[in-house]
Design an enzyme around this catalytic site. Sequence first.
Site, PDB file in Angstrom:
ATOM      1  N   THR A  18       3.505  -5.090   8.538  1.00 29.62           N
ATOM      2  CA  THR A  18       2.593  -4.689   7.469  1.00 29.62           C
ATOM      3  C   THR A  18       1.417  -5.661   7.491  1.00 29.62           C
ATOM      4  OG1 THR A  18       3.815  -6.074   5.959  1.00 29.62           O
ATOM      5  CG2 THR A  18       4.438  -3.778   6.032  1.00 29.62           C
ATOM      6  N   ARG A  22       2.107  -8.697   0.833  1.00 29.77           N
ATOM      7  CA  ARG A  22       1.487  -7.993  -0.290  1.00 29.77           C
ATOM      8  C   ARG A  22       2.521  -7.740  -1.370  1.00 29.77           C
ATOM      9  NH1 ARG A  22      -2.211  -2.912   1.286  1.00 29.77           N
ATOM     10  NH2 ARG A  22      -3.144  -4.413   2.699  1.00 29.77           N
ATOM     11  N   SER A 123      -6.153  -5.053  -0.528  1.00 27.95           N
ATOM     12  CA  SER A 123      -6.922  -3.896  -0.091  1.00 27.95           C
ATOM     13  C   SER A 123      -7.220  -2.917  -1.228  1.00 27.95           C
ATOM     14  CB  SER A 123      -6.203  -3.217   1.066  1.00 27.95           C
ATOM     15  OG  SER A 123      -6.999  -2.210   1.622  1.00 27.95           O
ATOM     16  N   HIS A 124      -6.717  -1.705  -1.085  1.00 27.53           N
ATOM     17  CA  HIS A 124      -7.025  -0.641  -2.032  1.00 27.53           C
ATOM     18  C   HIS A 124      -6.035  -0.590  -3.191  1.00 27.53           C
ATOM     19  CE1 HIS A 124      -4.315   0.407   1.139  1.00 27.53           C
ATOM     20  NE2 HIS A 124      -3.751   1.279   0.326  1.00 27.53           N
ATOM     21  N   LYS A 136      -3.347 -12.350   4.219  1.00 29.46           N
ATOM     22  CA  LYS A 136      -3.050 -12.120   5.630  1.00 29.46           C
ATOM     23  C   LYS A 136      -3.861 -13.083   6.487  1.00 29.46           C
ATOM     24  CE  LYS A 136      -6.278  -8.437   6.858  1.00 29.46           C
ATOM     25  NZ  LYS A 136      -6.453  -7.172   7.552  1.00 29.46           N
ATOM     26  N   ASP A 287     -13.443   0.450  -0.654  1.00 32.28           N
ATOM     27  CA  ASP A 287     -12.220   0.048  -1.350  1.00 32.28           C
ATOM     28  C   ASP A 287     -12.287  -1.422  -1.785  1.00 32.28           C
ATOM     29  OD1 ASP A 287     -11.845  -1.213   1.104  1.00 32.28           O
ATOM     30  OD2 ASP A 287      -9.682  -0.977   1.041  1.00 32.28           O
ATOM     31  N   ASP A 289     -11.370  -4.350  -0.686  1.00 33.77           N
ATOM     32  CA  ASP A 289     -11.849  -5.407   0.212  1.00 33.77           C
ATOM     33  C   ASP A 289     -12.946  -4.901   1.148  1.00 33.77           C
ATOM     34  OD1 ASP A 289      -9.963  -3.803   1.477  1.00 33.77           O
ATOM     35  OD2 ASP A 289      -9.303  -5.389   2.827  1.00 33.77           O
ATOM     36  N   ASP A 291     -13.206  -2.610   3.399  1.00 37.11           N
ATOM     37  CA  ASP A 291     -13.027  -2.182   4.788  1.00 37.11           C
ATOM     38  C   ASP A 291     -12.903  -0.657   4.900  1.00 37.11           C
ATOM     39  OD1 ASP A 291     -10.490  -2.102   3.708  1.00 37.11           O
ATOM     40  OD2 ASP A 291      -9.523  -3.172   5.366  1.00 37.11           O
ATOM     41  N   ARG A 292     -12.652   0.011   3.777  1.00 37.95           N
ATOM     42  CA  ARG A 292     -12.572   1.475   3.824  1.00 37.95           C
ATOM     43  C   ARG A 292     -13.865   2.097   3.326  1.00 37.95           C
ATOM     44  NH1 ARG A 292      -6.634   3.599   1.944  1.00 37.95           N
ATOM     45  NH2 ARG A 292      -5.439   2.215   3.287  1.00 37.95           N
ATOM     46  N   THR A 354      -0.165   4.058  13.214  1.00 38.75           N
ATOM     47  CA  THR A 354      -0.933   3.745  12.012  1.00 38.75           C
ATOM     48  C   THR A 354      -1.089   2.235  11.848  1.00 38.75           C
ATOM     49  OG1 THR A 354      -0.200   5.742  10.926  1.00 38.75           O
ATOM     50  CG2 THR A 354      -0.884   3.947   9.493  1.00 38.75           C
ATOM     51  N   GLU A 373      -9.183   5.848  11.300  1.00 36.49           N
ATOM     52  CA  GLU A 373      -7.943   6.339  10.728  1.00 36.49           C
ATOM     53  C   GLU A 373      -8.282   7.370   9.656  1.00 36.49           C
ATOM     54  OE1 GLU A 373      -4.410   3.559  10.574  1.00 36.49           O
ATOM     55  OE2 GLU A 373      -5.995   2.324   9.725  1.00 36.49           O
ATOM     56  N   GLU A 374      -7.322   8.270   9.422  1.00 36.78           N
ATOM     57  CA  GLU A 374      -7.518   9.304   8.405  1.00 36.78           C
ATOM     58  C   GLU A 374      -7.625   8.699   7.003  1.00 36.78           C
ATOM     59  OE1 GLU A 374      -4.933   9.670   6.095  1.00 36.78           O
ATOM     60  OE2 GLU A 374      -3.846   8.113   7.186  1.00 36.78           O
ATOM     61  N   SER A 375      -7.156   7.474   6.842  1.00 39.85           N
ATOM     62  CA  SER A 375      -7.085   6.835   5.528  1.00 39.85           C
ATOM     63  C   SER A 375      -8.413   6.171   5.159  1.00 39.85           C
ATOM     64  CB  SER A 375      -5.947   5.831   5.512  1.00 39.85           C
ATOM     65  OG  SER A 375      -6.053   4.957   6.634  1.00 39.85           O
ATOM     66  N   LYS A 386     -11.563  -2.628  10.160  1.00 39.92           N
ATOM     67  CA  LYS A 386     -12.396  -1.489   9.804  1.00 39.92           C
ATOM     68  C   LYS A 386     -13.475  -2.002   8.848  1.00 39.92           C
ATOM     69  CE  LYS A 386      -8.708  -0.217   6.684  1.00 39.92           C
ATOM     70  NZ  LYS A 386      -7.324   0.077   6.999  1.00 39.92           N
ATOM     71  N   ARG A 506       4.360  10.060   3.326  1.00 37.49           N
ATOM     72  CA  ARG A 506       3.073  10.682   3.650  1.00 37.49           C
ATOM     73  C   ARG A 506       3.330  11.867   4.582  1.00 37.49           C
ATOM     74  NH1 ARG A 506      -0.030   6.943   1.313  1.00 37.49           N
ATOM     75  NH2 ARG A 506      -0.026   4.758   1.966  1.00 37.49           N
TER      76      ARG A 506
HETATM   77  C1  G1P Z   1      -2.226   2.714   4.891  1.00 37.71           C
HETATM   78  C2  G1P Z   1      -2.956   3.730   5.734  1.00 37.71           C
HETATM   79  C3  G1P Z   1      -3.226   3.154   7.103  1.00 37.71           C
HETATM   80  C4  G1P Z   1      -3.973   1.831   6.955  1.00 37.71           C
HETATM   81  C5  G1P Z   1      -3.226   0.897   6.029  1.00 37.71           C
HETATM   82  C6  G1P Z   1      -3.998  -0.382   5.751  1.00 37.71           C
HETATM   83  O1  G1P Z   1      -0.991   2.399   5.481  1.00 37.71           O
HETATM   84  O2  G1P Z   1      -2.230   4.925   5.848  1.00 37.71           O
HETATM   85  O3  G1P Z   1      -3.967   4.074   7.854  1.00 37.71           O
HETATM   86  O4  G1P Z   1      -4.136   1.210   8.196  1.00 37.71           O
HETATM   87  O5  G1P Z   1      -2.985   1.542   4.791  1.00 37.71           O
HETATM   88  O6  G1P Z   1      -5.238  -0.127   5.166  1.00 37.71           O
HETATM   89  P1  G1P Z   1       0.393   3.071   5.040  1.00 37.71           P
HETATM   90  O7  G1P Z   1       0.547   2.830   3.563  1.00 37.71           O
HETATM   91  O8  G1P Z   1       0.269   4.531   5.327  1.00 37.71           O
HETATM   92  O9  G1P Z   1       1.426   2.388   5.880  1.00 37.71           O
HETATM   93 ZN    ZN Z   2      -8.941  -2.278   2.422  1.00 33.08          ZN
END
Ligand code: G1P
Ligand code: ZN
Length: 553
Positions: A18, A22, A123-124, A136, A287, A289, A291-292, A354, A373-375, A386, A506
């Site tokens: 991970t 977190r 992050s988000h 991290k 988001d 931090d 990066d998104r 991912t 990434e789709e996220s 990112k 997911r």
């Molecule tokens: C999620 C997103 C993944 C991204 C990660 C960190 O991880 O799906 O694409 O890299 O956050 O920002 P997940 O919670 O799905 O493991």
């Molecule tokens: Zn982030």
Amino acid sequence: MAIQNLPTHVFSGQRPGTSGLRKKVTVFMQPMYLENFVQALFDVLNGVAADGQIGTALHGQTLVLGGDGRFHNRTAVQTILKLAAANGVQRVLLGQGGILSTPAVSAVIRGRQAFGGIVLSASHNPGGPDGDFGIKYNASNGGPANETLTEAVYARTQTLTQVVLSDAPDIDINTLGTCQMEQMQVEVIDPVADYAVVMRRLFDFDMLRGMFKRGFTMRVDAMNAVGGPYAKAILEDELGAPAGTVVNATPLEDFGGLHPDPNPVNAEDLIAHMMRADAPDFGAAMDGDADRNMVVGRNFVVSPSDSLALMTAHARLIPGYKEGLLGVARSMPTSAAVDRVAKAMGLDCFETPTGWKFFGNLLDAGRVTLCGEESYGTGSSHVREKDGLWAILFWLSLQGATGRSVESLVREHWRTYGRNYYSRHDYEAIPTSVADALMANLRETLPALQGQVFGSRIVTVADDFAYTDPVDGSASVKQGVRLIFDDGARVIFRLSGTGTEGATLRVYLELHEPDAAQHDRPAQDKLADLIALADQVAGIHARTGMAAPSVAT
Ligand code: G1P
Ligand code: ZN
């Protein structure tokens, strides 16, 4: 300097795989919890020998430190500085006020050839006293630590019995300039400056300035998170976008109650503004931090998978990419829209598990230039994270270079390549045992699903995604259950690795529609068959009691 023995209950490690550690803020606030993790990190970086002797690799080195400004950021910064001073670090480059976005940490590490850096962010995930916190480590390439290192840190957190930390007083983290903590130098740096240098190198700032001069309008929602100061400095102060272009621009410890995860659900205020008759030309959000990114046109939301595909198709219009791309990469659940572009352009296209860290080797080895990434994550070889604002500047530049709107660019893309209808369904806070059983059952049924007919579709691939890194040969298995159909449609299941409450399932749904006359259907309608199929094969409703996802994006 003080040496403190560690009470044995504070083992803070988190299984690797991970993005660092977190947890809830309340967990991080336990005495010696953060200290345990950071000491373990420093021990590993310094080199722990088999006999437990600790080396000195960090001595004389520079580390970068900063975070997204969420609750506990400032306290954590002071603690980490004291640990760094006691563990032989020579110099820390600290973002002013403890602030650095994740891509900015990466840019500073790379630009100043630092040994590595520490990012404080969840992050988000929501912030505040009841929210989440995270930490991290990024290595000298500017990217997240690899699994060998995270595994070693985790192991070390389990055996550590003492931490060494300076008993020097807190330092002033708000004033630019250099000060000392014991033998260690702390340089408080402008959080934006190094990052802005990289952006100036990639994009045509004169052209962008011209756009705003001619009245181009834009709304960037920084969601009270760390992207605010970056977007304000670059878009408003440097490129001349009118004051107020960036909203929610001051990083707040609790993000002002917003959930700084830029999707149409969490950034509903931005979406509402972009759907109004007087909507600006372009909208975007970042988001926690930064990066998104989410990119929105007038009355038109861009899917992150499409964003990557369009960036790939038009990259040569951007000065930083005018020589073309080395290749592209997407995470496995991200739609295959970019694959079609790569194929047409003769580019290598990699499919990775991912998580951004899987792009690191490909970027370092010069195999790819863009990844996504789709996220809501897109980025390039300019850093090893990112990068939200980079993506926004990229899309702004595309509009400037082509003179076309977001919607017209995307629609033209669909006419050329077809539309990859796409949706992600998240089922949140499922009891871990229920989620594990659902996935285990799905994995058991894979052999039976192979070749099965569902309506007009046949399952051609039913597997658990495995990846062998083309650069270092390392293998990652069990990265998500995939059902791929004869028409290219896909249904994918995986458990989130970043959630902090129970488990999140997911489900990713995708189908390709070549016919332009069919490009205006709502995605959920178009994907209805696949949504029903996902429930049928995984028993989501039956097992979780949830008739619908918590969030569908
Ligand atoms: C999620 C997103 C993944 C991204 C990660 C960190 O991880 O799906 O694409 O890299 O956050 O920002 P997940 O919670 O799905 O493991
Ligand atoms: Zn982030």
